[in-house]
Write a protein that holds these residues in place. Structure first.
Motif, PDB file in Angstrom:
ATOM      1  N   UNK A 169      10.926  -4.135 -19.746  1.00 40.60           N
ATOM      2  CA  UNK A 169       9.718  -4.142 -20.584  1.00 40.60           C
ATOM      3  C   UNK A 169       8.764  -3.004 -20.213  1.00 40.60           C
ATOM      4  N   UNK A 170       9.166  -2.151 -19.273  1.00 40.08           N
ATOM      5  CA  UNK A 170       8.379  -0.955 -18.999  1.00 40.08           C
ATOM      6  C   UNK A 170       7.616  -0.910 -17.697  1.00 40.08           C
ATOM      7  N   UNK A 171       7.830  -1.896 -16.831  1.00 37.65           N
ATOM      8  CA  UNK A 171       7.198  -1.865 -15.507  1.00 37.65           C
ATOM      9  C   UNK A 171       7.846  -0.746 -14.678  1.00 37.65           C
ATOM     10  N   UNK A 172       7.024   0.100 -14.053  1.00 37.23           N
ATOM     11  CA  UNK A 172       7.582   1.238 -13.307  1.00 37.23           C
ATOM     12  C   UNK A 172       7.894   0.893 -11.857  1.00 37.23           C
ATOM     13  N   UNK A 173       7.232  -0.166 -11.334  1.00 33.44           N
ATOM     14  CA  UNK A 173       7.384  -0.516  -9.925  1.00 33.44           C
ATOM     15  C   UNK A 173       7.172  -2.010  -9.783  1.00 33.44           C
ATOM     16  N   UNK A 174       7.940  -2.625  -8.894  1.00 31.74           N
ATOM     17  CA  UNK A 174       7.799  -4.063  -8.647  1.00 31.74           C
ATOM     18  C   UNK A 174       7.452  -4.300  -7.183  1.00 31.74           C
TER      19      UNK A 174
END
Length: 300
Positions: A169-174
């Motif tokens: 969904x477009x999260x760049x970092x977790x």
């Protein structure tokens, strides 16, 4: 040891640290404190949360804080965004980066967000789309990765499935969270090796709580496996609601001390950072769990 030469500390104290505090920190005090943090060399400060004020009264002044802080170039000022209404509020005051959040365990997610894991994705996707359309980076928090106060053991397969969905969904970092401070170094190694194999290590940060005194040991394992981004909370602010009387987030200055002593660069000036830690301890009028803060106060 094979360690990174440089690590990024993401300071979450103004949001994660204050959200459960009983004593209300005034807008003026928050602004002064965040301005001090901005001068310490940090590159990322999580300023507040745009959760509805009735749920987190301690952060009900999120708009005012964002409007009044003195922003430094090179510093990202982020906020936790729970839904589309929160996103709209955040965009009005120029939040630099959105953070979305969910749990890796079903019961914790339902208690924290009031939704099932499956039903959470559509909400987070809406927030991520709103952020991306405004050219904002979107960061993800996954809580209870290493253990849940309700469900106990958390499946690593479930963690990977959630990470995959968040990246899609477009999260760049977790940021992988040890929400109740139950992780141990062997478990941390297992989790990081698995997500590293699936997604690469550069897309992950670690968010340790020090409830059982394991945060720095777990950090070391992360470093050895190539993790270069760690969350910390100044002074060790942020108690764990599931372990009464226990400390919560790892104290950023303890993390900084370890990194600097090991020759790992952070760009953060420890002396300036301790000044900001002393400031918020004085404001809250209570002793914070940070070891470095205690040492500094003992020497003064």
């Amino acid at each position: 040891m094979n360690l990174p030469k440089r690590v990024t500390l993401k300071e979450v104290g103004p949001r994660d640290g204050l959200q459960n505090e009983k004593k209300f920190v005034t807008t003026e005090q928050k602004v002064e404190w965040i301005n001090q943090l901005s001068e310490s060399g940090l590159s990322h400060i999580e300023v507040s949360s745009f959760v509805h004020p009735k749920w987190i009264p301690a952060l009900s002044d999120a708009e005012q804080v964002f409007q009044q802080i003195h922003r430094h170039s090179g510093v990202t000022y982020s906020a936790l965004i729970p839904n589309i209404k929160g996103a709209e509020r955040a965009l009005q005051v120029g939040v630099d980066e959105f953070a979305v959040f969910m749990s890796a365990s079903e019961t914790h997610n339902r208690k924290n967000i009031n939704k099932s894991i499956e039903d959470t994705y559509s909400v987070l996707k809406e927030v991520a789309n709103e952020g991306k359309s405004a050219r904002k980076n979107v960061r993800g928090y996954v809580s209870t990765v290493f253990g849940c106060p309700y469900d106990g053991h958390v499946s690593l397969e479930e963690v990977k499935k959630i990470c995959d969905k968040l990246f899609s969904i477009g999260v760049y970092e977790i940021s992988l969270g040890d929400t109740i401070g139950v992780a141990n170094p062997q478990q941390v190694e297992e989790v990081i090796k698995e997500v590293k194999k699936e997604f690469g290590v550069d897309r992950f940060a670690l968010h340790f709580h020090d409830t059982r005194g394991m945060a720095l040991a777990n950090t070391l394992v992360g470093l050895q496996l190539g993790v270069k981004i760690f969350d910390g909370s100044i002074g060790g602010l942020g108690g764990c609601p599931y372990a009464k009387g226990a400390s919560g987030n790892v104290a950023s200055e303890d993390l900084l001390f370890m990194l600097h002593e090991m020759g790992i660069e952070t760009g953060v000036d420890a002396k300036s950072f301790l000044k900001a830690a002393t400031f918020i301890e004085d404001v809250l009028q209570k002793t914070l769990p940070s070891h470095q803060l205690k040492i500094a106060e003992g020497m003064s």
